[in-house]
Design a protein around this motif. Structure first.
Motif, mmCIF file in Angstrom:
data_model
loop_
_atom_site.group_PDB
_atom_site.id
_atom_site.type_symbol
_atom_site.label_atom_id
_atom_site.label_comp_id
_atom_site.label_asym_id
_atom_site.label_seq_id
_atom_site.Cartn_x
_atom_site.Cartn_y
_atom_site.Cartn_z
ATOM 1 N N THR A 1 -22.578 -0.457 3.124
ATOM 2 C CA THR A 1 -21.773 0.712 2.759
ATOM 3 C C THR A 1 -20.532 0.733 3.656
ATOM 4 O OG1 THR A 1 -22.857 2.144 4.359
ATOM 5 C CG2 THR A 1 -23.779 2.138 2.125
ATOM 6 N N ALA A 2 -19.506 1.406 3.168
ATOM 7 C CA ALA A 2 -18.300 1.590 3.992
ATOM 8 C C ALA A 2 -17.700 2.946 3.660
ATOM 9 C CB ALA A 2 -17.294 0.475 3.713
ATOM 10 N N ARG A 3 -17.012 3.527 4.636
ATOM 11 C CA ARG A 3 -16.289 4.787 4.381
ATOM 12 C C ARG A 3 -14.963 4.735 5.115
ATOM 13 N NH1 ARG A 3 -18.702 9.749 2.587
ATOM 14 N NH2 ARG A 3 -17.473 11.065 3.969
ATOM 15 N N ILE A 4 -13.929 5.010 4.388
ATOM 16 C CA ILE A 4 -12.584 4.943 4.970
ATOM 17 C C ILE A 4 -11.926 6.325 4.887
ATOM 18 C CG2 ILE A 4 -10.275 3.908 4.785
ATOM 19 C CD1 ILE A 4 -11.694 1.476 3.459
ATOM 20 N N ASP B 1 -5.711 13.356 14.422
ATOM 21 C CA ASP B 1 -6.346 12.067 14.699
ATOM 22 C C ASP B 1 -7.852 12.080 14.465
ATOM 23 O OD1 ASP B 1 -4.294 10.182 15.496
ATOM 24 O OD2 ASP B 1 -3.928 11.515 17.196
ATOM 25 N N SER B 2 -8.516 13.204 14.805
ATOM 26 C CA SER B 2 -9.975 13.142 14.745
ATOM 27 C C SER B 2 -10.509 13.264 13.320
ATOM 28 C CB SER B 2 -10.589 14.228 15.638
ATOM 29 O OG SER B 2 -10.225 15.511 15.178
ATOM 30 N N THR B 3 -9.703 13.795 12.395
ATOM 31 C CA THR B 3 -10.236 14.060 11.052
ATOM 32 C C THR B 3 -10.595 12.778 10.269
ATOM 33 O OG1 THR B 3 -8.931 16.083 11.118
ATOM 34 C CG2 THR B 3 -9.904 15.490 8.999
ATOM 35 N N PRO B 4 -9.709 11.781 10.192
ATOM 36 C CA PRO B 4 -10.112 10.564 9.475
ATOM 37 C C PRO B 4 -11.336 9.898 10.119
ATOM 38 C CG PRO B 4 -7.741 10.573 9.842
ATOM 39 C CD PRO B 4 -8.302 11.713 10.637
ATOM 40 N N ALA B 5 -11.444 10.016 11.445
ATOM 41 C CA ALA B 5 -12.604 9.444 12.130
ATOM 42 C C ALA B 5 -13.870 10.164 11.679
ATOM 43 C CB ALA B 5 -12.430 9.562 13.646
ATOM 44 N N MET B 6 -13.791 11.493 11.606
ATOM 45 C CA MET B 6 -14.973 12.264 11.201
ATOM 46 C C MET B 6 -15.311 12.031 9.729
ATOM 47 S SD MET B 6 -14.861 15.784 13.396
ATOM 48 C CE MET B 6 -13.246 16.412 12.982
ATOM 49 N N ILE B 7 -14.284 11.853 8.905
ATOM 50 C CA ILE B 7 -14.529 11.539 7.492
ATOM 51 C C ILE B 7 -15.284 10.214 7.393
ATOM 52 C CG2 ILE B 7 -13.404 10.850 5.329
ATOM 53 C CD1 ILE B 7 -11.175 12.906 5.987
ATOM 54 N N ALA B 8 -14.826 9.230 8.148
ATOM 55 C CA ALA B 8 -15.469 7.919 8.113
ATOM 56 C C ALA B 8 -16.928 8.022 8.547
ATOM 57 C CB ALA B 8 -14.711 6.945 9.005
ATOM 58 N N LEU B 9 -17.204 8.943 9.477
ATOM 59 C CA LEU B 9 -18.561 9.072 10.014
ATOM 60 C C LEU B 9 -19.407 10.060 9.209
ATOM 61 C CD1 LEU B 9 -17.576 9.105 13.800
ATOM 62 C CD2 LEU B 9 -18.854 7.302 12.615
ATOM 63 N N SER B 10 -18.944 10.466 8.028
ATOM 64 C CA SER B 10 -19.687 11.351 7.120
ATOM 65 C C SER B 10 -20.049 12.692 7.768
ATOM 66 C CB SER B 10 -20.979 10.687 6.612
ATOM 67 O OG SER B 10 -20.708 9.436 6.057
ATOM 68 N N ALA B 11 -19.160 13.215 8.595
ATOM 69 C CA ALA B 11 -19.475 14.446 9.319
ATOM 70 C C ALA B 11 -19.434 15.658 8.393
ATOM 71 C CB ALA B 11 -18.493 14.634 10.461
ATOM 72 N N THR C 1 -3.426 16.358 2.862
ATOM 73 C CA THR C 1 -4.611 16.531 3.709
ATOM 74 C C THR C 1 -5.161 15.147 4.052
ATOM 75 O OG1 THR C 1 -6.138 16.535 1.832
ATOM 76 C CG2 THR C 1 -5.228 18.676 2.501
ATOM 77 N N PRO C 2 -5.968 15.070 5.117
ATOM 78 C CA PRO C 2 -6.642 13.791 5.392
ATOM 79 C C PRO C 2 -7.546 13.453 4.199
ATOM 80 C CG PRO C 2 -6.770 15.248 7.296
ATOM 81 C CD PRO C 2 -6.238 16.076 6.169
ATOM 82 N N LEU C 3 -7.605 12.161 3.871
ATOM 83 C CA LEU C 3 -8.281 11.738 2.641
ATOM 84 C C LEU C 3 -9.526 10.917 2.927
ATOM 85 C CD1 LEU C 3 -5.426 10.216 0.436
ATOM 86 C CD2 LEU C 3 -6.405 12.519 0.264
ATOM 87 N N LEU C 4 -10.534 11.071 2.067
ATOM 88 C CA LEU C 4 -11.606 10.092 1.989
ATOM 89 C C LEU C 4 -11.242 9.129 0.856
ATOM 90 C CD1 LEU C 4 -14.475 8.903 2.404
ATOM 91 C CD2 LEU C 4 -15.293 10.615 0.762
ATOM 92 N N ALA C 5 -11.153 7.842 1.169
ATOM 93 C CA ALA C 5 -10.850 6.851 0.132
ATOM 94 C C ALA C 5 -12.171 6.522 -0.556
ATOM 95 C CB ALA C 5 -10.212 5.621 0.742
ATOM 96 N N GLU C 6 -12.573 7.410 -1.472
ATOM 97 C CA GLU C 6 -13.941 7.386 -1.977
ATOM 98 C C GLU C 6 -14.234 6.145 -2.822
ATOM 99 O OE1 GLU C 6 -14.864 11.130 -3.684
ATOM 100 O OE2 GLU C 6 -17.041 10.804 -3.550
ATOM 101 N N ASP C 7 -13.414 5.939 -3.848
ATOM 102 C CA ASP C 7 -13.669 4.795 -4.736
ATOM 103 C C ASP C 7 -13.505 3.482 -3.997
ATOM 104 O OD1 ASP C 7 -14.073 6.669 -6.632
ATOM 105 O OD2 ASP C 7 -12.128 6.405 -7.648
ATOM 106 N N VAL D 1 -6.104 5.720 10.481
ATOM 107 C CA VAL D 1 -7.187 5.224 9.624
ATOM 108 C C VAL D 1 -8.487 5.191 10.413
ATOM 109 C CG1 VAL D 1 -8.060 3.263 8.297
ATOM 110 C CG2 VAL D 1 -5.626 3.842 8.196
ATOM 111 N N GLY D 2 -9.543 5.793 9.834
ATOM 112 C CA GLY D 2 -10.885 5.699 10.400
ATOM 113 C C GLY D 2 -11.755 4.926 9.415
#
Lengths: 758, 298
Positions: free
Chosen positions: B212-215, B122-132, B223-229, B197-198
């Protein structure tokens, strides 16, 4: 709400604190896993990783050689049973099947099937040894779907199964088959009935296998003593049936086995069959030490007795004025690995709520590569209630009739004949519908949708369960301080120590607190059938009332002796004995003087009613459907149920609420999730029973239409509350979304798929 | 019975050298909520368990000019109990609130959640969204790896032999920004995410346009994904429902979910779209400082 003028009771209808309450809330109550004794070994079962395979070889040498291992057993250690059939209370069963379910011989028929067992000084060594048992398998194609298993070219599970025909015409009776039973019930003339109907609805339904989900795993500690006597300490719904099964499987006289029932952490029908006791006993015989075996949660899911998945076709004919005229059902149940699903009961239940002149039901008991199914709270009735009650709702929608009105128009009542023959005595089907009709829930405005993606709806459904009678024994002894010690053989699952004690207290005219109930082992009390079939408060209650009456009559004699008057001039009434010239002595006072007039007083009572007169319930539910995810929230739930006479209303309400919650789980998310090799969600994490966050407070309405065959009018209450929820929720989902769900569970993926289609 | 050694070093350098000496046969223990279970079921049978809860570096929870320094062993309850995290890194607090029950939350750490490297953490997509950023200590130089590059396969990650995840660094929260994490589960509690989803949303000063946005997406790929594009494409778009709906549609196209007992691939695709839309809406509301009520699970 009481229907008849209810007699004035002193104890019945009150809510005393349960006798086992302190031990249970302080954690002192002794469950099977708590049992310890000197020299105890720990056993572990070796289980099949395959759903269907032939066993080519079992090599136990490495396991046996591991230091600390004291015994290893396989099916070679079980007595042979050949084609022996034994009646263990539920009709004749093949002992070979029972034995092979405990430790299999040549084939494994489901993932988790027991193959061998080891006992060692501690559980870690035993687990290591279990890993060292090498089993060579030849995998066979599994058959997991009930209809696929019925096909002539399906893989056959058991070479010795032939179809038993009950009412149905015989076909291929000498061929090996997965269809263990084919039943047929008929009433009136269905063909004419459908011809006389204005509208005919024919629908198909599927339900998946679900588990009772009791919190306490199966456990057993066995000691095979040097004198040849076997003692088993275990969690069971019935110590006497556990004794009988264990003795039959080990081919011992029944008196050579003693079963000591420990406290039980839930059963719901799943703790009637024995799995561990014979294995623990064999390990004990080999090692000379007591052996304890406890299942893991995965073992419980994969290798005990869940309730069958099913395929049901149902046809209903109705006249324009909303009278059900003809009905037909085709019901196939997954028996699991060995025959014995409750399809017969399903066939008797399917139309039981309604007075339908013409009906026909066919049922099939079908072996598939899943665990052997077993009873689960009103076994068979919930599956068919889902089918009939959603079709009845469809009729209501089509005809524009209120679902409560249509049920009242067609309700079974005294004199209605069931499709399988019996005729109802006084029952409370109509009264439960009336109770819902008059409830604040049903009279309130249907819930309003919050937003376009959150749609709300309300649904109604009814359900039926027979309730069992069967045999019970009670003895009771008067103590000098004016209390009574009560001994019973019914293991206490739902608070029955107290509901039995209350009936004894009512009869004697003393308080519930002055009765001290104890559940005895198989040598401490007379034969008593299982805690199941919603029978204990009814049947053991009758035995307790008779034990109390026995005491009353002895006490009247003793008072006569005390007063030196003829025995026919004394009478036990209102908690004491009265005699000539206004003589009266209270129960308490007389109890203190018994040593002067004849000594100890012990009463006994037995019961053995064939059956009860049937339990009915009607439910109403409001749901909210997230139309983008398919997730259903239960907003409000009300259950009205006929309890005959509620002995302890809190426990009656508890049974009603518990049944509803299990029904909600079955309706929404619970299922055995299978791939080719077996169940993949054998944990509480992934088996998704509801938690307290998923259910609202279940509102209860106890309806009391006293049963004629119990001295206080008791009807069993434990089982019927699980029957209506899946249908009630399906009907509410329809009202919310316009989608008819005909598959259980109505999980988010299934519901969303239907929503996207519509 | 599987026997193992237990060691509880008091300095990060001791822990690193113990780990390096064990030659791959050791597992660090933070909260233990995954490891103990995995050792019980026999999935891992390490010769050495290194308890890292006593390392001060792994228990920091500090804010400075670089943002939030979160020690890898800090348990969930400390995270959601910190008002500045709830305010500035809402997605992280959201995730920590729904990992297990209270007992689990008092032990389990997001560092452990990340190192366990489950696709549905659960915490990984949240951290990805927060650019950790992961700060990794080891026998050599300390190195930094963005969270979205940390996991490499189910149960696998970039940690090399002897390396320990020491800290997770969250950059300072920009003005007009908000974040949110939610998952879909069939029940309201006690479940593993079917999809998680984060999202982080930063708005222009007008409060109407996405700057800006990060999902981050969970449980929809190995693996947990950054939806970069997709995240980049949101820049300059109006922060409206129709943008969020289109973003949800687009998210469905970039995932590769599987069918298992927790959900079918088809269903996961549907739900990903719905969650992306709903999470963006909540993150945007928070960016605007609007009250956004969200009950976990529903």
């Amino acid at each position: 709400m009481a229907i008849a003028d209810k007699p004035q009771y002193n104890v019945i209808g009150t809510r005393p604190i349960r006798h086992d309450g302190v031990d249970k809330v302080t954690g002192r109550a002794m469950y099977g896993a708590d049992f310890r004794m000197a020299g105890l070994l720990h056993g572990v079962i070796v289980r099949s990783p395959y759903a269907h395979a032939r066993i080519k070889r079992i090599d136990t040498a490495k396991a046996a050689a591991l230091p600390g291992v004291r015994a290893v057993v396989t099916s070679d250690d079980l007595p042979q049973h050949g084609a022996r059939q034994v009646d263990l209370g539920e009709g004749a069963v093949s002992m070979r099947h029972l034995a092979a379910n405990v430790l299999t011989d040549d084939k494994v028929l489901y993932r988790g099937h027991a193959v061998a067992a080891v006992a060692a000084d501690n559980v870690h060594i035993a687990e290591e040894a279990a890993r060292l048992v090498k089993v060579e398998y030849e995998p066979l194609p599994p058959v997991l779907d009930v209809r696929a298993a019925m096909q002539p070219d399906a893989p056959i599970l058991n070479d010795d199964v032939r179809t038993v025909f009950a009412g149905a015409p015989e076909v291929n009776a000498d061929q090996p088959t997965n269809i263990a039973k084919h039943l047929l019930f008929e009433k009136g003339n269905p063909q004419e009935g459908f011809a006389g109907a204005d509208l005919v609805f024919e629908r198909e339904f599927d339900t998946t296998m679900v588990h009772q989900g009791y919190i306490e795993p199966h456990n057993a500690t066995a000691l095979w003593n040097a004198d040849g006597k076997v003692t088993v300490w275990m969690s069971t719904q019935g110590s006497f049936t556990a004794r009988e099964q264990t003795a039959e499987l080990l081919r011992l006289p029944v008196s050579s086995v003693k079963v000591v029932p420990m406290e039980i952490g839930g059963g719901f029908g799943g703790k009637i069959s024995v799995y561990l006791p014979p294995v623990a006993a064999l390990l004990s015989r080999k090692s000379g030490r007591p052996v304890k075996v406890i299942m893991s949660r995965a073992d419980v899911f994969e290798a005990t007795g869940p309730t069958p998945g099913s395929h049901i076709r149902l046809k209903l004919g109705v006249t324009k004025d909303g009278k059900l005229n003809a009905a037909e059902a085709w019901v196939a149940f997954e028996a699991g690995a060995y025959p014995g699903s409750p399809v017969g009961m399903a066939c008797m239940c399917v139309f039981a709520c309604y007075d339908i002149p013409h009906a026909r039901v066919e049922g099939f008991d079908v072996c598939v590569n899943k665990p052997r199914t077993n009873a689960y709270r009103a076994p068979g009735s919930t599956q068919v209630a889902f089918a009939i009650e959603t079709v009845v709702d469809e009729i209501c929608t089509e005809l524009g009739v209120d679902p409560v009105e249509l049920r009242l128009r067609n309700a079974s009542r005294k004199g209605t004949q069931r499709v399988d023959g019996p005729t109802f005595a006084r029952i409370g089907m109509e009264e439960t519908v009336e109770a819902i009709k008059a409830s604040s829930h049903y009279m309130s405005l249907a819930p309003q949708s919050r937003s376009p993606d959150k749609q709300c709806g309300r649904g109604v459904a009814s359900g039926f369960w027979f309730n069992a009678g069967l045999k019970s024994s009670v003895t009771a002894t008067v103590n000098a301080d004016g209390t009574v010690s009560l001994i019973e053989g019914s293991t206490d699952i739902g608070g029955t120590r107290t509901s039995i004690a209350m009936q004894l207290a009512e009869t004697l005219g003393i308080t519930a607190e002055d009765v001290h109930p104890t559940v005895a082992d198989t040598e401490g009390i007379g034969y008593t059938d299982v805690t199941g079939g919603s029978r204990v408060t009814f049947s053991t209650g009758i035995a307790a009332v008779r034990a109390a009456e026995d005491i009353c009559s002895i006490l009247a004699d003793r008072a006569a002796a005390l007063w030196d008057v003829p025995a026919d001039q004394t009478k036990y009434e209102n908690g004491g004995v009265t005699g000539p010239d206004g003589k009266r002595i209270s129960f308490k006072e007389l109890a203190g003087k018994l040593h002067l007039v004849g000594g100890p007083v012990t009463g006994s009572g037995i019961s053995g009613e064939e059956s009860q007169s049937g339990a009915f319930g009607t439910h109403c539910v409001d749901v909210e459907v997230d139309t983008e995810t398919g997730k259903v929230q239960i907003l409000r739930y009300t259950i009205a149920q006929d309890a005959g006479t509620a002995i302890h209303p809190s426990y009656v309400e508890g049974q009603m609420q518990g049944g509803v919650v299990q029904g909600i789980g079955w309706a929404l998310n619970e299922e055995y999730w299978y791939d080719e090799q077996g169940m993949r969600n054998a944990t509480f994490l992934d088996y998704r029973m509801p938690t307290c966050y998923d259910v609202p407070m279940i509102e209860t309405i106890i309806v009391e239409v006293p049963a004629s065959n119990h001295p206080y009018g008791v009807r069993g209450v434990g089982e019927v509350p699980i029957c209506p929820p899946p249908a009630a929720i399906a009907n509410a989902i329809y009202q919310a979304t316009g989608v008819r769900m005909r598959q259980l569970p109505m999980s988010p993926p299934r519901l969303l798929a239907e929503l996207l289609k519509s | 019975m599987h026997s193992f050694e237990y060691s509880a070093p008091h300095s990060l350098s001791d822990a690193v050298s113990l780990l390096a000496q064990a030659e791959g046969n050791a597992r660090p223990l933070a909260g233990g909520t995954d490891l103990i279970d995995q050792m019980q079921t026999g999935r891992f049978r390490p010769a050495l368990v290194i308890d890292i809860k006593k390392l001060p570096e792994l228990n920091v929870l500090e804010f400075d000019g670089d943002g939030l320094h979160l020690g890898a062993a800090v348990p969930c309850y400390r995270i959601y109990g910190e008002p500045r995290i709830v305010q500035e890194y809402s997605a992280l607090a959201d995730a920590c609130h729904i990992i297990g029950g209270v007992q689990i939350q008092s032990r389990a750490s997001v560092g452990g959640n990340l190192c366990n490297s489950g696709p549905a953490a659960d915490s990984t997509p949240a951290m990805i969204a927060l650019s950790a950023i992961c700060v990794i200590a080891g026998p050599g130089e300390t190195r930094q790896v963005p969270v979205e590059e940390f996991c490499t396969a189910p149960g696998e990650n970039v940690l090399r032999r002897g390396e320990i995840l020491a800290e997770i660094l969250f950059p300072p929260r920009p003005a007009n920004s908000g974040s949110h994490y939610r998952r879909f589960i069939p029940r309201n509690e006690m479940d593993i995410a079917v999809v998680g989803v984060g999202a982080f949303v930063e708005l222009e000063d007008d409060g109407q346009t996405i700057k800006t946005a990060r999902i981050g997406l969970g449980a929809v790929a190995p693996t947990p994904l950054l939806a970069e594009d997709l995240s980049a494409s949101l820049s300059g778009k109006p922060a409206t429902d129709s943008t969020f709906v289109s973003a949800g549609e687009a998210a469905r196209q970039i995932i590769t979910p599987i069918t298992d007992m927790r959900g079918t691939a088809e269903y996961r695709k549907q739900i990903t779209g719905v969650l992306v839309q709903r999470v963006l809406a909540t993150a945007t509301a928070r960016a605007r400082g609007e009250p956004s009520e969200y009950k976990p699970g529903k």
